[in-house]
Motif scaffolding. Sequence first.
Motif, PDB file in Angstrom:
ATOM      1  N   GLY A  38       0.826  -1.206   0.000  1.00 19.77           N
ATOM      2  CA  GLY A  38       0.000   0.000   0.000  1.00 19.77           C
ATOM      3  C   GLY A  38       0.856   1.249   0.000  1.00 19.77           C
ATOM      4  O   GLY A  38       2.054   1.184   0.242  1.00 19.77           O
ATOM      5  N   ASP A  39       0.192   2.378  -0.274  1.00 19.19           N
ATOM      6  CA  ASP A  39       0.900   3.664  -0.260  1.00 19.19           C
ATOM      7  C   ASP A  39       0.602   4.411   1.047  1.00 19.19           C
ATOM      8  O   ASP A  39      -0.037   3.868   1.945  1.00 19.19           O
ATOM      9  N   LEU A  40       1.025   5.671   1.098  1.00 22.38           N
ATOM     10  CA  LEU A  40       0.835   6.461   2.315  1.00 22.38           C
ATOM     11  C   LEU A  40      -0.647   6.610   2.664  1.00 22.38           C
ATOM     12  O   LEU A  40      -1.040   6.533   3.830  1.00 22.38           O
ATOM     13  N   GLU A  41      -1.468   6.769   1.619  1.00 22.71           N
ATOM     14  CA  GLU A  41      -2.904   6.919   1.856  1.00 22.71           C
ATOM     15  C   GLU A  41      -3.468   5.655   2.515  1.00 22.71           C
ATOM     16  O   GLU A  41      -4.238   5.722   3.483  1.00 22.71           O
ATOM     17  N   LYS A 231       1.469  14.064   5.763  1.00 23.66           N
ATOM     18  CA  LYS A 231       0.616  14.857   4.860  1.00 23.66           C
ATOM     19  C   LYS A 231      -0.687  15.152   5.595  1.00 23.66           C
ATOM     20  O   LYS A 231      -1.635  14.364   5.537  1.00 23.66           O
ATOM     21  N   GLU A 232      -0.709  16.297   6.252  1.00 20.23           N
ATOM     22  CA  GLU A 232      -1.843  16.623   7.112  1.00 20.23           C
ATOM     23  C   GLU A 232      -3.156  16.728   6.321  1.00 20.23           C
ATOM     24  O   GLU A 232      -4.196  16.260   6.763  1.00 20.23           O
ATOM     25  N   ARG A 233      -3.061  17.322   5.127  1.00 24.67           N
ATOM     26  CA  ARG A 233      -4.277  17.494   4.310  1.00 24.67           C
ATOM     27  C   ARG A 233      -4.873  16.134   3.922  1.00 24.67           C
ATOM     28  O   ARG A 233      -6.078  15.894   4.010  1.00 24.67           O
ATOM     29  N   LEU A 234      -3.972  15.213   3.521  1.00 24.38           N
ATOM     30  CA  LEU A 234      -4.409  13.868   3.129  1.00 24.38           C
ATOM     31  C   LEU A 234      -5.090  13.180   4.313  1.00 24.38           C
ATOM     32  O   LEU A 234      -6.165  12.591   4.187  1.00 24.38           O
ATOM     33  N   TRP A 235      -4.472  13.276   5.501  1.00 24.59           N
ATOM     34  CA  TRP A 235      -5.036  12.659   6.703  1.00 24.59           C
ATOM     35  C   TRP A 235      -6.409  13.249   7.019  1.00 24.59           C
ATOM     36  O   TRP A 235      -7.365  12.521   7.287  1.00 24.59           O
TER      37      TRP A 235
END
Length: 371
Positions: A38-41, A231-235
């Motif tokens: 998986g990736d960071l997301e 990545k705060e926005r992604l979280w």
Amino acid sequence: MKLIAKTLTGLETVLSKEIEKIGGKNIEIVKRAVVFDGDLELLYKANLHLRTAIRVLVAIKSFDAKNEDELYRKAKEIDWTEYFKLSQTFSIDTNVTSDVFRHSKYVAYKVKDAIADRFREIYGRRPNVNTYDPNAKFNIRIHNTTVEISLDSSGTSLHQRGYKVESLEAPLSEVLAAGILLNTGFTTKKHFFDPMCGSGTLLTEALMININMAPNLMRDHFGFMNWTNYKERLWKDIKEKAQEGIVQPSIIFSGSDISRKAVFATKKNLSILPYGNDVAIVKKDFFKIESCNENPFIIMNPPYDIRLKEDEIIQFYKKIGDKLKQDCAPCDAWIFSGNITALKQFGLKPSKKIKMMNGKLDAELRHFSIY
Ligand SMILES: C[S@@+](CC[C@H](N)C(=O)[O-])C[C@H]1O[C@@H](n2cnc3c(N)ncnc32)[C@H](O)[C@@H]1O
């Protein structure tokens, strides 16, 4: 990235299904863990959504080491500067089962040295250790001579969901309770009833499953938030989406316990969750309940107190079986207990038996279809 979700014995299969649901690829079940790509997301999603994971690790390197020097040398080959900066802090967790490496503290010490020396060679200085809230928490797992080094993305254990404000003696871990519920195939068609609810772990986890609430939505800190690539926005986007996914309960939940303290604790814990105040919790002796709701889904984790005399606990379990037959039929009853001898004296034939563990204790989840 290769990700590793750690879990409890017996929960590997349910965890792998959860991972599949959030989009994990190349899923592989190993002992007390599930490995996937998986990736960071997906890593963020795994920390937020997986009910049966204790922590999620990112694999860094695995190698064979026959002694401490080889461990040091191979650990030093890793480019640790990729994972944290000189000005940041780190810590090391170990999990060692080996005839070669007998002292986990010494393993931690060796790897710590390798990291410090690697930094020193580049910057002339070494980063500091912080065991409380480090920027990078590394996990070293050694089985015989196989070393697996990974980065812990969760921080404190994921069973700390952030909703348990009141706890009593012998509560189930949230991860175990979720695993029990997922193992039951927990349907959405019936009235859910826990007549020995304790601090309400089964009820709270069941409510969250039913309303599609991510188990860690209320938790405000995860290890990955300390990383340089956070990545705060992604979280926030992932969290918002999870929040929007919450639905109304599709069934009625209720619970009871003979102890006033337990009733108070369950109510308090539930009150933090959406729709938690709608769950009726009353102080009641299970053996004095006149009748159960129509065709309920009953789940309970009766005391299996080792301090009680064996014949007393066996009689207690027999009484539960009799009560279910007399006053709760028809119903689906699931009993989870760490006292298998007592479970065998239930006086009813189980239609399903699932071997599990409760801490270090062998436990079983048994299903009884009562007509
Ligand atoms: C092992 S604890 C349950 C723990 C719970 N699953 C949790 O996670 O917090 C067993 C509970 O059964 C309750 N209990 C014992 N005898 C009971 C009875 N006759 N009727 C109702 N509850 C009873 C105890 O008060 C205790 O809270």
